[in-house]
Design an enzyme around this catalytic site. Structure first.
Site, mmCIF file in Angstrom:
data_model
loop_
_atom_site.group_PDB
_atom_site.id
_atom_site.type_symbol
_atom_site.label_atom_id
_atom_site.label_comp_id
_atom_site.label_asym_id
_atom_site.label_seq_id
_atom_site.Cartn_x
_atom_site.Cartn_y
_atom_site.Cartn_z
ATOM 1 N N ASN A 90 44.330 -8.012 -9.156
ATOM 2 C CA ASN A 90 45.311 -8.942 -8.589
ATOM 3 C C ASN A 90 46.733 -8.558 -9.003
ATOM 4 O O ASN A 90 47.579 -9.405 -9.187
ATOM 5 C CB ASN A 90 44.981 -10.369 -9.070
ATOM 6 C CG ASN A 90 45.735 -11.431 -8.299
ATOM 7 O OD1 ASN A 90 45.687 -11.471 -7.077
ATOM 8 N ND2 ASN A 90 46.447 -12.291 -9.014
ATOM 9 N N GLY A 91 46.977 -7.255 -9.116
ATOM 10 C CA GLY A 91 48.281 -6.808 -9.595
ATOM 11 C C GLY A 91 49.279 -6.478 -8.519
ATOM 12 O O GLY A 91 50.447 -6.197 -8.818
ATOM 13 N N GLY A 92 48.860 -6.509 -7.249
ATOM 14 C CA GLY A 92 49.722 -6.063 -6.163
ATOM 15 C C GLY A 92 50.590 -7.175 -5.587
ATOM 16 O O GLY A 92 50.175 -8.330 -5.516
ATOM 17 N N ASN A 225 38.948 -5.367 -5.154
ATOM 18 C CA ASN A 225 40.328 -5.754 -4.855
ATOM 19 C C ASN A 225 40.390 -7.173 -4.311
ATOM 20 O O ASN A 225 39.542 -7.573 -3.503
ATOM 21 C CB ASN A 225 40.933 -4.799 -3.818
ATOM 22 C CG ASN A 225 41.058 -3.379 -4.335
ATOM 23 O OD1 ASN A 225 41.101 -3.147 -5.532
ATOM 24 N ND2 ASN A 225 41.115 -2.423 -3.422
ATOM 25 N N ASP A 227 42.329 -8.334 -2.130
ATOM 26 C CA ASP A 227 42.617 -8.410 -0.688
ATOM 27 C C ASP A 227 41.462 -7.898 0.167
ATOM 28 O O ASP A 227 41.594 -7.785 1.380
ATOM 29 C CB ASP A 227 43.898 -7.657 -0.342
ATOM 30 C CG ASP A 227 43.786 -6.148 -0.517
ATOM 31 O OD1 ASP A 227 42.786 -5.674 -1.096
ATOM 32 O OD2 ASP A 227 44.710 -5.428 -0.075
ATOM 33 N N LYS A 374 45.426 -4.942 4.849
ATOM 34 C CA LYS A 374 46.511 -4.056 4.431
ATOM 35 C C LYS A 374 47.755 -4.181 5.311
ATOM 36 O O LYS A 374 48.843 -3.807 4.898
ATOM 37 C CB LYS A 374 46.033 -2.595 4.459
ATOM 38 C CG LYS A 374 44.887 -2.295 3.495
ATOM 39 C CD LYS A 374 45.288 -2.534 2.049
ATOM 40 C CE LYS A 374 44.186 -2.142 1.083
ATOM 41 N NZ LYS A 374 44.530 -2.516 -0.314
#
Length: 479
Positions: A90-92, A225, A227, A374
């Site tokens: 969850n770093g994006g 991920n 997402d 994306k």
């Protein structure tokens, strides 16, 4: 892995400068060890090139559907879940879609964010099986505050649990000219960068979370991920992973023509280990083979299964460092100012750890388990009636086929642009493909059927409402 190994004299390598900077930032020994491994690869001139002559294609792998049919019936799922943790990357920030907060906080379906759906999936599994599977979010210094604020409002019960947050480390930017730590007094935060999701391993070790999870009886870790809405906790895969007693299993999908530029799985000849080969690792003369999807058949979904006890043993045997291949990105210290000094950002990918385990394996899963959001094309389709949210809070295809969406990047690339032009997402249940050229504003009552192209060549947005458009190319400019 092939490498250029002409190293400068040891005294020219300013390692102590990096060490002092990381000590001041209170980075863990594990984080420093990982960065040192990457930095040493950089100064040695490691290229990371992996020619076809050094690998064998992977042609056959276990299939998830076959594992389901042959798996043990009556496995004690409740007991397995007690030994399992789900970790979401969850770093994006979702900057490519114009976001300035954690991407997981983007509303994706029915008023729910990625984070809502993930949290509800965890709660559903716990309730159904009366077993408290552990939940962890790996946040970065860019996403931690926003994510915790949202959890505090919407899912405070999860935030109160132990070790719900694993913090990603920071990595020093390296001045490309001097090979010293980059300096940018105008904004010292820009002297640091994310180290890539391969940082999960030193973060688990250096934070003490790895030891705490093992002490709490957690053996199996599922990582994916935030997402990727297809990356749910599959109980058949969990049962397979547990019974296999493997240290590491990667979920892969079969490559299609649209995937030929992306990385693939291979087997290294010299030691027989599975490896990931990305496009940057392929020599120019082998590009035609790299893109041959009948030769190199599988790509990494970034859905990974890790045996924590075996991870701990592997780290202990290697002084706390997994020797992951280096990803070297050349940028400027201020990415928004090309006149600032050039730097190297040193990163690693978590899937590359497949080559660090003696007993690593991969499983072929359906494409439905790889459904990352994306672009705004993905988001537009997802918000339509072509997809639905299930009782388990998973998102699944409701339509006969997934619609292929191609919106004009000039007008729909960023989320705020998309939302301004789609006050109402059209029905895409019977849509095969939709192409939009120019600024078309979708209002209520629109249904797209079959293959449709909408074109607006005027300078102003043109609204479309209350109509069914079926297998047509429509110029809406004069409407």
């Amino acid at each position: 892995m092939s490498a250029t190994t002409t190293a400068p004299a040891t005294e020219t390598i300013p390692w102590e400068l990096f060490q002092a900077k990381m000590d001041k930032a209170k980075l863990s020994k594990a984080a420093q060890g990982s960065f040192q491994h990457n930095f040493e690869q950089l100064v040695r001139g490691v290229t990371g090139l992996l020619p076809d002559s050094e690998i064998d294609p992977v042609q056959e792998l276990p299939q998830l559907e076959a594992l389901k049919e042959s798996g043990e019936k009556g496995a004690d799922i409740k007991e397995l879940l007690k030994k399992t943790a789900v970790l979401k990357l969850n770093g994006g920030l979702g900057t490519s879609m114009g976001l300035e907060k954690a991407k997981s906080l983007l509303e994706v379906k029915g008023g729910k964010t990625f984070l809502d759906l993930i949290a509800e999936q965890i709660k559903y599994t716990r309730q159904k099986y009366d077993s408290k599977v552990r939940f962890v979010l790996m946040n970065s210094f860019s996403t931690s505050a926003d994510t915790k604020d949202y959890l505090r409002k919407a899912h405070a019960d999860l935030l109160d649990e132990p070790d719900v947050e694993l913090m990603q480390n920071m990595s020093c930017k390296v001045d490309a000219a001097t090979m010293k730590p980059a300096e940018y007094p105008e904004n010292p935060e820009m002297e640091w960068c994310p180290p890539g999701h391969g940082d999960i391993y030193p973060s688990l070790l250096g934070s003490g979370m790895l030891d705490r999870l093992i002490a709490d009886g957690i053996t199996y870790l599922f990582v994916s991920n935030s997402d990727n809405l297809g990356a749910t906790l599959d109980l058949d895969l969990l049962s397979y992973f547990a019974s296999s007693d493997k240290g590491f299993v990667m979920e892969v999908c079969e490559r299609q023509s649209s995937d030929k530029k992306g990385g693939h799985l291979a087997r290294r000849k010299k030691d027989g280990r599975l490896v990931l080969r990305e496009s940057a690792m392929c020599p120019d003369e082998d590009k035609h083979k790299f893109e041959d999807i009948s030769l190199h058949k599988f790509f990494n979904t970034n859905n990974l299964w890790v045996n924590l006890r075996k991870l701990k043993a592997t780290l202990d045997a290697n002084d706390g460092v997994l020797a992951l291949p280096l990803i070297k990105n050349k940028k400027t210290v201020n990415p928004r100012d090309s006149s600032t000094p050039a730097v190297f950002q040193l990163e690693t990918a978590m899937g590359s750890a497949i080559e660090c385990f003696d007993d690593a394996d991969a499983v072929v899963v359906p494409r439905s388990r790889f459904a990352p959001v994306k672009t705004c094309n993905d988001l537009f389709g997802l918000r339509s009636d072509a997809f639905k949210v299930t009782e388990e809070s998973t998102v699944v295809l409701a339509a006969p086929v997934p619609p292929l969406i191609k919106l004009d990047d000039k007008h729909y690339k960023l989320v705020d642009q998309l939302e301004a032009l789609t006050p109402a997402v059209p029905s895409l249940f019977n849509c095969k493909s939709l192409t939009v050229k120019g600024r078309v504003k979708f209002e209520s009552g629109v249904a797209i059927v079959g293959d449709v192209t909408l074109t607006n060549s005027s300078d102003k947005a043109v609204a479309v409402r209350d109509r069914k458009i079926e297998n047509e190319e429509v110029d809406v400019s004069s409407q």
